[in-house]
Motif scaffolding. Structure first.
Motif, PDB file in Angstrom:
ATOM      1  N   SER A 108       0.512   4.164  -2.651  1.00  0.00           N
ATOM      2  CA  SER A 108       0.286   5.516  -2.138  1.00  0.00           C
ATOM      3  C   SER A 108       1.353   6.482  -2.642  1.00  0.00           C
ATOM      4  O   SER A 108       1.057   7.634  -2.975  1.00  0.00           O
TER       5      SER A 108
ATOM      6  N   VAL B 105       0.566   7.558  -6.134  1.00  0.00           N
ATOM      7  CA  VAL B 105      -0.521   8.544  -6.150  1.00  0.00           C
ATOM      8  C   VAL B 105       0.001   9.897  -5.665  1.00  0.00           C
ATOM      9  O   VAL B 105      -0.340  10.944  -6.246  1.00  0.00           O
ATOM     10  N   ASP B 106       0.840   9.907  -4.648  1.00  0.00           N
ATOM     11  CA  ASP B 106       1.413  11.164  -4.160  1.00  0.00           C
ATOM     12  C   ASP B 106       2.252  11.849  -5.233  1.00  0.00           C
ATOM     13  O   ASP B 106       2.190  13.072  -5.398  1.00  0.00           O
TER      14      ASP B 106
ATOM     15  N   ARG C 215      -8.823   0.445  -2.378  1.00  0.00           N
ATOM     16  CA  ARG C 215      -8.469  -0.963  -2.541  1.00  0.00           C
ATOM     17  C   ARG C 215      -9.727  -1.798  -2.406  1.00  0.00           C
ATOM     18  O   ARG C 215     -10.571  -1.550  -1.542  1.00  0.00           O
TER      19      ARG C 215
ATOM     20  N   SER D 240       0.831  -1.203   0.000  1.00  0.00           N
ATOM     21  CA  SER D 240       0.000   0.000   0.000  1.00  0.00           C
ATOM     22  C   SER D 240       0.867   1.256   0.000  1.00  0.00           C
ATOM     23  O   SER D 240       0.492   2.269  -0.579  1.00  0.00           O
ATOM     24  N   THR D 241       2.055   1.184   0.599  1.00  0.00           N
ATOM     25  CA  THR D 241       2.960   2.330   0.590  1.00  0.00           C
ATOM     26  C   THR D 241       3.437   2.609  -0.823  1.00  0.00           C
ATOM     27  O   THR D 241       3.496   3.765  -1.246  1.00  0.00           O
TER      28      THR D 241
ATOM     29  N   SER E  15      -7.506  10.128  -5.388  1.00  0.00           N
ATOM     30  CA  SER E  15      -7.744   9.224  -4.277  1.00  0.00           C
ATOM     31  C   SER E  15      -7.575   7.780  -4.737  1.00  0.00           C
ATOM     32  O   SER E  15      -8.079   7.385  -5.787  1.00  0.00           O
ATOM     33  N   MET E  16      -6.890   6.999  -3.932  1.00  0.00           N
ATOM     34  CA  MET E  16      -6.680   5.580  -4.209  1.00  0.00           C
ATOM     35  C   MET E  16      -7.584   4.782  -3.278  1.00  0.00           C
ATOM     36  O   MET E  16      -7.786   5.157  -2.127  1.00  0.00           O
TER      37      MET E  16
END
Length: 88
Positions: A10, A13-14, A29, A6-7, A26-27
């Motif tokens: 993320s 996306v960042d 799952r 997930s990191t 926005s992500m």
């Protein structure tokens, strides 16, 4: 799902938020561990649910791309590679 997975998603996306200037991305799952992206929380997804590698590749292709920095040494190295290719 591991935190590293997930990191990694993320972080992609960042990077997109910074490149595009749109902080609303926005992500999310799914229960299957697949990822999808939307322009804002609650908005329709921009892609079908994807596994981690495909999701990161999809996100990396969105928005303006950052030009890769190339040094003089990189250029010289690439020229050497071209010179060393055998003739067909």
């Amino acid at each position: 799902m591991s935190t590293a997975r997930s990191t990694r998603a993320s972080a992609a996306v960042d990077r997109l938020k910074v490149r595009s200037g749109n902080a609303g991305y926005s992500m999310a799952r799914t229960g299957d561990g697949l990822f999808f992206l939307s322009e804002a929380p609650g908005e329709p997804p921009l892609c079908a649910p994807l596994d981690l590698d495909d999701f990161v590749a999809f996100v990396n292709k969105l928005g303006p791309q950052v030009a890769r920095r190339v040094s003089k040494l990189d250029i010289a190295f690439e020229k050497q590679l071209v010179k060393k290719k055998p003739a067909p």
